[in-house]
Design a protein around this motif. Structure first.
Motif, PDB file in Angstrom:
ATOM      1  N   ILE A  41       0.848  -1.201   0.000  1.00  0.00           N
ATOM      2  CA  ILE A  41       0.000   0.000   0.000  1.00  0.00           C
ATOM      3  C   ILE A  41       0.882   1.249   0.000  1.00  0.00           C
ATOM      4  O   ILE A  41       0.585   2.228  -0.689  1.00  0.00           O
ATOM      5  N   GLY A  42       1.979   1.193   0.745  1.00  0.00           N
ATOM      6  CA  GLY A  42       2.918   2.314   0.759  1.00  0.00           C
ATOM      7  C   GLY A  42       3.499   2.599  -0.613  1.00  0.00           C
ATOM      8  O   GLY A  42       3.826   3.752  -0.926  1.00  0.00           O
ATOM      9  N   MET A  43       3.621   1.570  -1.450  1.00  0.00           N
ATOM     10  CA  MET A  43       4.131   1.765  -2.808  1.00  0.00           C
ATOM     11  C   MET A  43       3.145   2.543  -3.682  1.00  0.00           C
ATOM     12  O   MET A  43       3.519   3.048  -4.738  1.00  0.00           O
ATOM     13  N   LEU A  44       1.895   2.624  -3.268  1.00  0.00           N
ATOM     14  CA  LEU A  44       0.872   3.352  -4.035  1.00  0.00           C
ATOM     15  C   LEU A  44       0.711   4.792  -3.566  1.00  0.00           C
ATOM     16  O   LEU A  44      -0.007   5.571  -4.194  1.00  0.00           O
ATOM     17  N   LEU A  45       1.352   5.141  -2.459  1.00  0.00           N
ATOM     18  CA  LEU A  45       1.248   6.483  -1.882  1.00  0.00           C
ATOM     19  C   LEU A  45       2.480   7.312  -2.253  1.00  0.00           C
ATOM     20  O   LEU A  45       3.515   6.770  -2.641  1.00  0.00           O
ATOM     21  N   PRO A  46       2.406   8.636  -2.100  1.00  0.00           N
ATOM     22  CA  PRO A  46       3.543   9.505  -2.446  1.00  0.00           C
ATOM     23  C   PRO A  46       4.781   9.213  -1.587  1.00  0.00           C
ATOM     24  O   PRO A  46       4.669   9.016  -0.382  1.00  0.00           O
ATOM     25  N   TRP A  47       5.929   9.222  -2.254  1.00  0.00           N
ATOM     26  CA  TRP A  47       7.197   9.003  -1.573  1.00  0.00           C
ATOM     27  C   TRP A  47       8.062  10.258  -1.588  1.00  0.00           C
ATOM     28  O   TRP A  47       8.507  10.717  -0.557  1.00  0.00           O
ATOM     29  N   ALA A  48       8.329  10.751  -2.794  1.00  0.00           N
ATOM     30  CA  ALA A  48       9.272  11.860  -2.920  1.00  0.00           C
ATOM     31  C   ALA A  48       8.860  12.769  -4.072  1.00  0.00           C
ATOM     32  O   ALA A  48       8.687  12.302  -5.191  1.00  0.00           O
ATOM     33  N   GLY A  49       8.715  14.043  -3.773  1.00  0.00           N
ATOM     34  CA  GLY A  49       8.442  15.015  -4.818  1.00  0.00           C
ATOM     35  C   GLY A  49       7.197  14.719  -5.636  1.00  0.00           C
ATOM     36  O   GLY A  49       7.176  14.973  -6.828  1.00  0.00           O
ATOM     37  N   GLY A  50       6.185  14.154  -5.041  1.00  0.00           N
ATOM     38  CA  GLY A  50       4.961  13.837  -5.758  1.00  0.00           C
ATOM     39  C   GLY A  50       4.983  12.510  -6.488  1.00  0.00           C
ATOM     40  O   GLY A  50       3.987  12.117  -7.087  1.00  0.00           O
ATOM     41  N   HIS A  51       6.097  11.817  -6.462  1.00  0.00           N
ATOM     42  CA  HIS A  51       6.206  10.502  -7.103  1.00  0.00           C
ATOM     43  C   HIS A  51       5.763   9.432  -6.119  1.00  0.00           C
ATOM     44  O   HIS A  51       6.168   9.441  -4.961  1.00  0.00           O
ATOM     45  N   VAL A  52       4.963   8.502  -6.600  1.00  0.00           N
ATOM     46  CA  VAL A  52       4.529   7.391  -5.750  1.00  0.00           C
ATOM     47  C   VAL A  52       5.607   6.311  -5.752  1.00  0.00           C
ATOM     48  O   VAL A  52       6.540   6.341  -6.561  1.00  0.00           O
ATOM     49  N   GLY A  53       5.473   5.349  -4.842  1.00  0.00           N
ATOM     50  CA  GLY A  53       6.499   4.338  -4.636  1.00  0.00           C
ATOM     51  C   GLY A  53       6.880   3.546  -5.864  1.00  0.00           C
ATOM     52  O   GLY A  53       8.056   3.303  -6.121  1.00  0.00           O
ATOM     53  N   TRP A  54       5.903   3.132  -6.653  1.00  0.00           N
ATOM     54  CA  TRP A  54       6.249   2.322  -7.829  1.00  0.00           C
ATOM     55  C   TRP A  54       6.969   3.160  -8.880  1.00  0.00           C
ATOM     56  O   TRP A  54       7.765   2.624  -9.650  1.00  0.00           O
ATOM     57  N   GLN A  55       6.741   4.484  -8.903  1.00  0.00           N
ATOM     58  CA  GLN A  55       7.498   5.351  -9.809  1.00  0.00           C
ATOM     59  C   GLN A  55       8.933   5.515  -9.306  1.00  0.00           C
ATOM     60  O   GLN A  55       9.869   5.570 -10.101  1.00  0.00           O
ATOM     61  N   VAL A  56       9.079   5.586  -7.992  1.00  0.00           N
ATOM     62  CA  VAL A  56      10.414   5.667  -7.396  1.00  0.00           C
ATOM     63  C   VAL A  56      11.183   4.384  -7.695  1.00  0.00           C
ATOM     64  O   VAL A  56      12.379   4.418  -7.975  1.00  0.00           O
ATOM     65  N   LEU A  57      10.498   3.257  -7.669  1.00  0.00           N
ATOM     66  CA  LEU A  57      11.123   1.980  -8.016  1.00  0.00           C
ATOM     67  C   LEU A  57      11.696   2.030  -9.427  1.00  0.00           C
ATOM     68  O   LEU A  57      12.742   1.451  -9.706  1.00  0.00           O
ATOM     69  N   GLY A  58      11.046   2.758 -10.303  1.00  0.00           N
ATOM     70  CA  GLY A  58      11.525   2.918 -11.674  1.00  0.00           C
ATOM     71  C   GLY A  58      12.584   3.986 -11.843  1.00  0.00           C
ATOM     72  O   GLY A  58      13.086   4.190 -12.938  1.00  0.00           O
ATOM     73  N   GLY A  59      12.927   4.707 -10.781  1.00  0.00           N
ATOM     74  CA  GLY A  59      14.007   5.681 -10.840  1.00  0.00           C
ATOM     75  C   GLY A  59      13.567   7.123 -10.946  1.00  0.00           C
ATOM     76  O   GLY A  59      14.368   7.988 -11.288  1.00  0.00           O
ATOM     77  N   ALA A  60      12.316   7.432 -10.640  1.00  0.00           N
ATOM     78  CA  ALA A  60      11.802   8.787 -10.828  1.00  0.00           C
ATOM     79  C   ALA A  60      12.269   9.785  -9.774  1.00  0.00           C
ATOM     80  O   ALA A  60      12.200  10.983 -10.017  1.00  0.00           O
ATOM     81  N   ALA A  61      12.747   9.365  -8.637  1.00  0.00           N
ATOM     82  CA  ALA A  61      13.031  10.310  -7.553  1.00  0.00           C
ATOM     83  C   ALA A  61      14.467  10.295  -7.059  1.00  0.00           C
ATOM     84  O   ALA A  61      14.754  10.770  -5.977  1.00  0.00           O
ATOM     85  N   GLY A  62      15.364   9.744  -7.791  1.00  0.00           N
ATOM     86  CA  GLY A  62      16.754   9.749  -7.365  1.00  0.00           C
ATOM     87  C   GLY A  62      17.224   8.392  -6.869  1.00  0.00           C
ATOM     88  O   GLY A  62      16.430   7.487  -6.611  1.00  0.00           O
ATOM     89  N   PRO A  63      18.538   8.253  -6.720  1.00  0.00           N
ATOM     90  CA  PRO A  63      19.113   6.937  -6.420  1.00  0.00           C
ATOM     91  C   PRO A  63      18.863   6.410  -5.005  1.00  0.00           C
ATOM     92  O   PRO A  63      18.692   5.213  -4.827  1.00  0.00           O
ATOM     93  N   ILE A  64      18.843   7.279  -4.007  1.00  0.00           N
ATOM     94  CA  ILE A  64      18.697   6.777  -2.633  1.00  0.00           C
ATOM     95  C   ILE A  64      17.287   6.239  -2.383  1.00  0.00           C
ATOM     96  O   ILE A  64      17.132   5.119  -1.888  1.00  0.00           O
ATOM     97  N   PRO A  65      16.235   6.994  -2.727  1.00  0.00           N
ATOM     98  CA  PRO A  65      14.900   6.408  -2.581  1.00  0.00           C
ATOM     99  C   PRO A  65      14.694   5.175  -3.473  1.00  0.00           C
ATOM    100  O   PRO A  65      14.013   4.225  -3.079  1.00  0.00           O
ATOM    101  N   GLN A  66      15.308   5.188  -4.651  1.00  0.00           N
ATOM    102  CA  GLN A  66      15.176   4.031  -5.537  1.00  0.00           C
ATOM    103  C   GLN A  66      15.846   2.802  -4.925  1.00  0.00           C
ATOM    104  O   GLN A  66      15.318   1.693  -5.024  1.00  0.00           O
TER     105      GLN A  66
END
Length: 155
Positions: free
Chosen positions: A44-69
């Motif tokens: 469920i956390g992967m569906l919520l915002p993580w960083a800069g408006g990007h949700v977790g699954w987008q961060v998994l794809g590299g949308a928010a930088g290397p450390i969150p990814q």
């Protein structure tokens, strides 16, 4: 018709087989439910915002930088996929892998939160950690703790 000695040997072989299997598996008990709920919370956390408006699954794809990814990859790998493997197979060595990997992912998560709190100085995606990132870190810590307890419980 078998002799008493052959019957005892067969029984001994059966007991040895059961002991070997038991030594390779872990008894999860109530931890299986706790881990399952924590994995659901992590997903469920992967569906919520993580960083800069990007949700977790987008961060998994590299949308928010290397450390969150890195946290997204390790928490998904050890927290979701590894946990599913242990819950299905109940293998002791996989539980150890999830315990160690889960603690590594937990440290990654803390670094991901920190990177979002201090990233405005470097110009990276930031502005504070999202609710999904915080929820994912908490779920990952719970998962790692439960796998560590399960791995140590083997006698």
């Amino acid at each position: 018709m078998s002799t008493p000695d052959e019957s005892v040997d067969e029984l001994g072989a059966d007991v040895d087989q059961v002991v070997r299997k038991a030594s390779r598996t872990v008894d999860l008990g109530h931890r299986a439910l706790v881990v399952s709920v924590a994995v659901l919370v992590l997903m469920i956390g992967m569906l919520l915002p993580w960083a800069g408006g990007h949700v977790g699954w987008q961060v998994l794809g590299g949308a928010a930088g290397p450390i969150p990814q890195l946290f997204a990859v390790t928490s998904t790998g050890f927290g979701v996929l590894g946990s599913m493997l242990v819950l299905i197979t109940r293998r002791w060595w996989i539980a150890w892998g999830c315990a160690i990997g889960g603690w590594f992912a937990s440290v990654d998560g803390m670094l991901a939160i920190w990177s979002q709190q201090s990233s405005q100085a470097s110009g990276a995606v930031g502005g504070g950690p999202g609710a999904g990132l915080i929820l994912a870190v908490i779920a990952t810590v719970v998962i790692a703790f439960q796998w560590m307890r399960a791995a140590w419980s083997r006698s």
